[in-house]
Write a protein that holds these residues in place. Structure first.
Motif, short mmCIF file in Angstrom:
data_model
loop_
_atom_site.label_atom_id
_atom_site.label_comp_id
_atom_site.label_asym_id
_atom_site.label_seq_id
_atom_site.Cartn_x
_atom_site.Cartn_y
_atom_site.Cartn_z
N TRP A 76 0.85 -1.19 0.00
CA TRP A 76 0.00 0.00 0.00
C TRP A 76 0.89 1.24 0.00
CZ3 TRP A 76 -5.23 -1.28 0.06
CH2 TRP A 76 -6.11 -0.20 -0.10
N ALA A 77 0.68 2.11 -0.97
CA ALA A 77 1.51 3.30 -1.08
C ALA A 77 1.24 4.26 0.07
CB ALA A 77 1.25 4.00 -2.41
N ALA A 78 2.22 5.10 0.37
CA ALA A 78 2.07 6.09 1.43
C ALA A 78 1.12 7.19 0.98
CB ALA A 78 3.43 6.69 1.78
N PRO A 79 0.26 7.69 1.89
CA PRO A 79 -0.66 8.77 1.53
C PRO A 79 0.08 10.09 1.34
CG PRO A 79 -0.80 8.32 3.87
CD PRO A 79 0.10 7.27 3.29
N LEU A 80 -0.51 10.97 0.57
CA LEU A 80 0.10 12.27 0.31
C LEU A 80 -0.19 13.22 1.47
CD1 LEU A 80 -0.97 12.70 -3.44
CD2 LEU A 80 1.14 11.69 -2.53
N VAL A 81 0.88 13.74 2.07
CA VAL A 81 0.73 14.71 3.15
C VAL A 81 1.77 15.81 2.97
CG1 VAL A 81 -0.20 13.05 4.81
CG2 VAL A 81 2.27 13.37 4.65
N SER A 82 1.49 16.97 3.53
CA SER A 82 2.43 18.09 3.46
C SER A 82 3.68 17.80 4.28
CB SER A 82 1.77 19.37 3.98
OG SER A 82 0.64 19.71 3.21
N ASP A 83 4.79 18.43 3.88
CA ASP A 83 5.99 18.35 4.70
C ASP A 83 5.71 19.08 6.02
OD1 ASP A 83 8.60 19.73 5.71
OD2 ASP A 83 9.28 18.07 4.45
N PRO A 84 5.89 18.43 7.15
CA PRO A 84 5.51 19.06 8.42
C PRO A 84 6.31 20.33 8.73
CG PRO A 84 6.68 17.00 8.79
CD PRO A 84 6.36 17.05 7.35
#
Length: 504
Positions: free
Chosen positions: A462-470
């Motif tokens: 399962w690919a990693a979800p897209l999230v902003s750079d913290p």
């Protein structure tokens, strides 16, 4: 001092949430049409002071917003309701405390239970006027006919009290009644409800079942009656827990039952097992006309008591939003800790108003093993009696905002393979008012696993979800004013921007 409907009306008026209507209005269709327009717009409660053919004013839409439901429960926001739910969860399924803090919490709840025991009034306001025998005339009550296809006038917010003939434990609930004559009404009951059990026991014992209908009670008591209480606990006790002190009860004049002492109107009568009438059609919560029931239990009323100048409190069912949907949204917060007590893996759950407040549920879980979502869905259906009629259960991961339909739809479309993740349970006992089922009272349920899949649920990584750079996100937060954007609020996004027509 005992709480009552009049006190709540006064509170709404002081907060600018009540409008008095002095113009003459008709309880046949007109009041419902006016109230429905207010409901659709989140408008104030209404008090119709001049109802044609009746000496009694009509209060409606008092609980037409979640905010006003919270006020009825002595709270200011829905968040406070979950704290109450935690207290009720300890009573619903008590467990031996393992820590000192747990023992203290349990002790506090038991103390609250002692304070919540009902008080008795010897001279209750609800019995200021007593009418018996042939003088009882239900047609003087301003019952509503809501929809043009309704067979007759209905009572929809009367608090019905019956008692188990064996254990003597009362059941308090809200059920729709239809006027049949000056002293009789039929009732719309579901087979799993408390009064139907009481009537079956009365039939087996060869006796009539006594019944009382309390009209115009403190709205808090109505909300307590809608709470999923354990069979061996009284709704009166829960109402006391809601209010912080025991509610005041009064013994009825002609039946061995107790009713809220501050009720505006009380009807006393009996139902003889096997004596039935024709009930319906009538507009129902599903958004359609309910069918005709030729074997609806028939109530005969022989006594009516009421306060001086009583107020008739009512509402009506139909496609949301309606008052019952507002109550359900608020009580959803109360149910959550009770549900977690029954099914610990559930992080949160939501019953969308648009899904009739019980036909579809979205639950989030902290998934830790394959098949976990399916187990959670099955456990949900059996956790509380009213969830047995939930048609769809959607299970998502704990990081999904279950109250955001965009997030839930994204989870379904991005995490579900229908052949693998949708399962059907056929031939379950079902709501007979649900016309989607092939057979009345028998239907299927669907579970949807919209969680991230674990091996061996899938062999694909399962690919990693897209999230902003913290780090970048934090920097943008700090510099937001420097961008010249400080005047733009970053709150809830207007759904209309994305093609959702939210206009009523």
């Amino acid at each position: 001092m005992a709480r009552d409907l009049r006190g709540f009306i006064k509170q709404l008026e002081q907060r600018g949430q009540l409008r008095r209507v002095s113009a003459p209005v008709d309880s046949d269709l007109e009041i419902a049409e006016i109230a429905n327009r207010m409901l659709q717009r989140g408008g104030p409660g209404l008090l119709f002071e001049n109802v044609k053919g009746s000496p009694y004013p009509v209060a409606i839409n008092l609980l037409g917003t979640v905010e006003r439901v919270c006020w009825a429960m002595n709270m200011e926001s829905p968040q406070e309701l979950e704290t109450l739910g935690k207290k009720l969860a300890l009573l619903y399924q008590p467990r031996p405390p393992k820590k000192v803090s747990q023992a203290i919490d349990l002790g506090k709840v038991l103390f609250d239970v002692l304070r919540a025991k009902p008080d008795r009034d010897l001279f209750p306001p609800c019995q200021q006027v007593v009418v018996k025998g042939d003088d009882v005339d239900l047609t003087t009550l301003p019952m509503l006919r809501v929809y043009p296809g309704d067979a007759g006038k209905v009572m929809t917010l009367g608090l019905m009290i019956t008692k188990d003939p064996e254990t003597k434990i009362p059941n308090v609930g809200v059920y729709r009644l239809q006027l049949q004559s000056k002293n009789t009404m039929t009732v719309q009951w579901l087979s799993v409800r408390g009064p139907t059990r009481h009537l079956r026991k009365a039939a087996a014992m060869g006796q009539d079942l006594e019944v009382a209908i309390a009209i115009g009670v403190d709205p808090l008591v109505i909300l307590a009656a809608a709470t999923p209480v354990p069979v061996d606990l009284s709704e009166w006790l829960f109402a006391g827990l809601y209010s912080g002190s025991g509610i005041h009860l009064a013994k009825c004049k002609t039946v061995d039952l107790e009713v809220p002492a501050t009720s505006e109107i009380v009807l006393e009568g009996t139902v003889t097992p096997g004596e039935v009438g024709v009930d319906g059609p009538a507009g129902d919560h599903m958004g359609y006309y309910g069918g005709v029931n030729e074997k609806a239990p028939l109530f005969r009323f022989h006594c009516m008591t009421h306060r001086k100048d009583p107020i008739y409190l009512t509402t009506f069912s139909g496609r949301p939003p309606k008052e019952d949907a507002m109550m359900a949204l608020a009580l959803n917060r109360v149910y959550t800790p009770i549900l977690r007590q029954q099914v610990p893996e559930i992080v949160d759950f939501f019953l969308p108003m648009e899904a009739l407040s019980y036909k579809a549920a979205v639950i989030s879980i902290d998934k830790v093993y394959p098949g976990h979502a399916r187990r959670a869905a099955l456990a949900f259906w059996s956790a509380l009696p009213q969830f047995s009629y939930t048609k769809f259960v959607i299970v998502v991961d704990k990081d999904i905002n279950i109250r955001d339909p965009r997030a839930v739809v994204w989870a379904i479309t991005s995490k579900v393979d229908p052949a693998r993740d949708v399962f059907i349970l056929p031939d379950n006992p079902f709501d007979s008012l649900d016309f989607a089922t092939e057979k009345p009272g028998l239907g299927s349920k669907m579970g949807i696993d919209a969680t991230t899949k674990l091996y061996p649920e899938t062999d694909r990584p399962w690919a990693a979800p897209l999230v902003s750079d913290p780090d970048v996100a934090a920097m943008v937060d700090r510099r937001w004013a420097q961008y010249g954007l400080a005047d733009l609020e970053l709150g809830e996004v207007d759904p209309n921007l994305f093609g959702y027509d939210m206009k009523v």
